[in-house]
Enzyme design. Structure first.
Site, PDB file in Angstrom:
ATOM      1  N   GLU A 154      -7.279 -13.644  -2.848  1.00 46.91           N
ATOM      2  CA  GLU A 154      -7.356 -13.986  -1.414  1.00 46.91           C
ATOM      3  C   GLU A 154      -7.759 -12.768  -0.574  1.00 46.91           C
ATOM      4  O   GLU A 154      -7.350 -12.618   0.575  1.00 46.91           O
ATOM      5  CB  GLU A 154      -6.039 -14.570  -0.865  1.00 46.91           C
ATOM      6  CG  GLU A 154      -5.299 -15.497  -1.788  1.00 46.91           C
ATOM      7  CD  GLU A 154      -6.052 -16.758  -2.136  1.00 46.91           C
ATOM      8  OE1 GLU A 154      -7.212 -16.890  -1.715  1.00 46.91           O
ATOM      9  OE2 GLU A 154      -5.493 -17.594  -2.850  1.00 46.91           O
TER      10      GLU A 154
ATOM     11  N   PRO B 169     -17.634 -15.438 -11.741  1.00 47.08           N
ATOM     12  CA  PRO B 169     -17.543 -14.246 -12.583  1.00 47.08           C
ATOM     13  C   PRO B 169     -18.177 -13.009 -11.952  1.00 47.08           C
ATOM     14  O   PRO B 169     -17.677 -11.890 -12.137  1.00 47.08           O
ATOM     15  CB  PRO B 169     -18.289 -14.661 -13.860  1.00 47.08           C
ATOM     16  CG  PRO B 169     -18.124 -16.144 -13.924  1.00 47.08           C
ATOM     17  CD  PRO B 169     -18.155 -16.603 -12.495  1.00 47.08           C
TER      18      PRO B 169
ATOM     19  N   ARG C 287      25.709   0.937 -12.225  1.00 44.55           N
ATOM     20  CA  ARG C 287      25.323   1.956 -13.187  1.00 44.55           C
ATOM     21  C   ARG C 287      25.997   3.289 -12.845  1.00 44.55           C
ATOM     22  O   ARG C 287      25.836   3.809 -11.736  1.00 44.55           O
ATOM     23  CB  ARG C 287      23.806   2.128 -13.163  1.00 44.55           C
ATOM     24  CG  ARG C 287      23.252   3.264 -14.017  1.00 44.55           C
ATOM     25  CD  ARG C 287      23.367   2.961 -15.490  1.00 44.55           C
ATOM     26  NE  ARG C 287      22.577   3.914 -16.273  1.00 44.55           N
ATOM     27  CZ  ARG C 287      22.525   3.911 -17.592  1.00 44.55           C
ATOM     28  NH1 ARG C 287      23.190   2.991 -18.288  1.00 44.55           N
ATOM     29  NH2 ARG C 287      21.785   4.805 -18.233  1.00 44.55           N
TER      30      ARG C 287
ATOM     31  N   ALA D   5      -4.086 -19.747   2.827  1.00 46.02           N
ATOM     32  CA  ALA D   5      -3.372 -19.238   1.655  1.00 46.02           C
ATOM     33  C   ALA D   5      -2.861 -17.824   1.897  1.00 46.02           C
ATOM     34  O   ALA D   5      -1.770 -17.460   1.438  1.00 46.02           O
ATOM     35  CB  ALA D   5      -4.288 -19.278   0.442  1.00 46.02           C
ATOM     36  N   ARG D   6      -3.639 -17.015   2.596  1.00 40.57           N
ATOM     37  CA  ARG D   6      -3.210 -15.641   2.882  1.00 40.57           C
ATOM     38  C   ARG D   6      -1.938 -15.622   3.715  1.00 40.57           C
ATOM     39  O   ARG D   6      -1.088 -14.747   3.542  1.00 40.57           O
ATOM     40  CB  ARG D   6      -4.324 -14.892   3.613  1.00 40.57           C
ATOM     41  CG  ARG D   6      -5.530 -14.599   2.748  1.00 40.57           C
ATOM     42  CD  ARG D   6      -6.737 -14.250   3.595  1.00 40.57           C
ATOM     43  NE  ARG D   6      -7.905 -13.988   2.758  1.00 40.57           N
ATOM     44  CZ  ARG D   6      -9.155 -14.019   3.196  1.00 40.57           C
ATOM     45  NH1 ARG D   6      -9.400 -14.320   4.469  1.00 40.57           N
ATOM     46  NH2 ARG D   6     -10.158 -13.772   2.372  1.00 40.57           N
TER      47      ARG D   6
ATOM     48  N   ASN E  69      -7.729 -18.335   4.543  1.00 39.40           N
ATOM     49  CA  ASN E  69      -6.842 -17.802   5.572  1.00 39.40           C
ATOM     50  C   ASN E  69      -5.485 -18.501   5.535  1.00 39.40           C
ATOM     51  O   ASN E  69      -4.438 -17.884   5.770  1.00 39.40           O
ATOM     52  CB  ASN E  69      -7.483 -17.939   6.951  1.00 39.40           C
ATOM     53  CG  ASN E  69      -7.189 -16.756   7.837  1.00 39.40           C
ATOM     54  OD1 ASN E  69      -7.285 -15.612   7.412  1.00 39.40           O
ATOM     55  ND2 ASN E  69      -6.808 -17.043   9.072  1.00 39.40           N
TER      56      ASN E  69
ATOM     57  N   GLN F 259      22.431  10.956  -3.274  1.00 37.83           N
ATOM     58  CA  GLN F 259      21.570  10.967  -2.090  1.00 37.83           C
ATOM     59  C   GLN F 259      20.169  10.436  -2.388  1.00 37.83           C
ATOM     60  O   GLN F 259      19.610   9.659  -1.597  1.00 37.83           O
ATOM     61  CB  GLN F 259      21.483  12.392  -1.532  1.00 37.83           C
ATOM     62  CG  GLN F 259      22.781  12.895  -0.927  1.00 37.83           C
ATOM     63  CD  GLN F 259      22.675  14.310  -0.407  1.00 37.83           C
ATOM     64  OE1 GLN F 259      21.628  14.929  -0.466  1.00 37.83           O
ATOM     65  NE2 GLN F 259      23.782  14.838   0.111  1.00 37.83           N
TER      66      GLN F 259
ATOM     67  N   SER G 191     -15.510 -10.873  -3.823  1.00 37.60           N
ATOM     68  CA  SER G 191     -15.372 -10.523  -2.409  1.00 37.60           C
ATOM     69  C   SER G 191     -16.556 -10.966  -1.568  1.00 37.60           C
ATOM     70  O   SER G 191     -16.463 -10.993  -0.344  1.00 37.60           O
ATOM     71  CB  SER G 191     -15.185  -9.002  -2.263  1.00 37.60           C
ATOM     72  OG  SER G 191     -13.977  -8.582  -2.858  1.00 37.60           O
TER      73      SER G 191
END
Length: 392
Positions: free
Chosen positions: A371, A142, A276, A250-251, A248, A287, A146
């Site tokens: 992460e 909690p 559309r 997971a990143r 790392n 454009q 970081s």
């Protein structure tokens, strides 16, 4: 000599760079998701649930998606690039699905595979690879995200046993997991523990009221005098560098995964713009709309090229953590911008769950943070580029 045909949804022909095996992974995962998940994912997101997760986990296990880049113990042992391709397809449906696979394979299973004993590997990895046992990874607290080195969860000796006390927060899979890899401070530094969630004193209250990753199980972990035998410790894990090594992995999956969310949003915007009509013609003919579509395509394909290159490094001599930070920082940031731009192409329909764009945009706000936040990856990359640490 005539020009080769240009595919408007793959203008650089990047899919041609994949091997036959990687294309088979792509197509298998995509077909399953299209058939079984896509018809329901918007409703799951709206209701804040991921029903049938045990069955989904077993199906992912049958496809070899869980710990798929690990060797042995029932794992598929594929290339890093094949794993990345799978992550892209999963996140093209929803970030919650890729998060589940990442936490299962690249965090919980990877930690046991890299740092565990042979007994721990044999006990848990085959069941986890098959989707019969779900895992989670308890690092964030909690008050400590970081800066995991400041964690307050403690593990103390009591005879031959360990006693764990503390709380973990924002834990994917927590309330449905059979096993948790928990990181705790000891008198000798940070260590990892394999914690069966049936152990007395362990609980995992679900976290509600999320506006992001709603089709995903997110929990708090509470450890109140959890007693573990000495054999629960991960012997190869010493110091905070061990969980960071898992992060790392997971990143790397995120680097690939977010290109799937961005691809989904970009294709939705392109398709919508062709259908559309305003002022007597499709808005794709204006454009400003074309500029948006082109800018999105440029960033999407640059992000995909980054993922492909990091795959080559990872499958080769290895990839540096700062290179993963490079990919995570860039690809998540650009994927969010693609989703936001796609939302403007769809106008008011861009906020409707009839289309995937706002769901992807909301999900990516979580991916931006977990992460490693934008700030942390910026500082990690800054240190790599300058040699000066700016964290403190």
């Amino acid at each position: 000599m005539p020009f080769p045909a240009l595919d408007p949804v793959d203008p650089l022909h990047l899919e041609a760079l994949l091997t036959d095996e990687e294309r088979a992974v792509r197509d298998t995962v995509r077909q399953y998701l299209d058939d079984k998940v896509e018809p329901h994912i918007a409703e799951w997101f709206e209701n804040g649930e991921l029903p049938g997760l045990p069955e989904l986990a077993r199906e992912f296990g049958k496809m070899g998606l869980l710990g798929m880049h690990l060797e042995g113990y029932g794992c598929a042992g594929t290339s890093a690039r094949a794993y990345g391709v799978a992550c892209r397809e999963l996140e093209a449906t929803d970030s919650g699905l890729r998060s589940f696979v990442s936490v299962q394979g690249s965090l919980a299973m990877f930690a046991i595979h890299r740092f565990g004993t042979e007994e721990q590997k044999r006990e848990w990895l085959p069941a986890m690879a098959a989707g019969e046992a779900i895992g989670c990874f308890g690092l964030t607290e909690p008050d400590h995200g970081s800066d995991p080195s400041s964690m307050t969860t403690r593990a103390r000796r009591d005879g031959a046993d360990w006693i764990l006390d503390g709380r973990k927060m924002w834990i994917t899979n927590g309330s449905v997991a059979a096993v948790a890899v928990v990181w705790a401070r000891t008198d000798d530094g940070v260590r990892g523990f394999v914690v069966p969630t049936s152990t007395p004193g362990f609980s995992a209250p679900p976290i509600k009221h999320k506006m992001s990753l709603r089709a995903s199980v997110t929990s708090e972990l509470v450890l109140d005098g959890v007693r573990l035998p000495a054999s629960a410790e991960l012997p190869g894990a010493r110091g905070v560098g061990a969980p960071l090594t898992c992060l790392n992995e997971a990143r790397y999956g995120i680097v690939w995964g977010v290109t799937g969310a961005a691809r989904s949003a970009w294709r939705a915007a392109r398709d919508y713009s062709l259908q559309r009509e305003q002022f007597g013609k499709p808005i794709a003919g204006f454009q400003l709309t074309q500029q948006k579509l082109v800018d999105m395509a440029l960033e999407l394909h640059k992000a995909t090229l980054t993922a492909l290159h990091l795959s080559a490094l990872k499958d080769g001599d290895g990839v540096h953590p700062a290179q993963i930070s490079f990919g995570k920082l860039n690809n998540v940031r650009e994927a969010i911008e693609i989703c936001r731009t796609a939302r403007t192409v769809l106008g008011a329909n861009g906020i409707s769950l009839e289309y995937p764009v706002i769901r992807h945009a909301n999900n990516l706000e979580s991916v931006l943070t977990y992460e490693g936040t934008t700030e942390m990856h910026t500082l990690a990359l800054g240190q790599a580029l300058t040699g000066h640490a700016a964290f403190r």
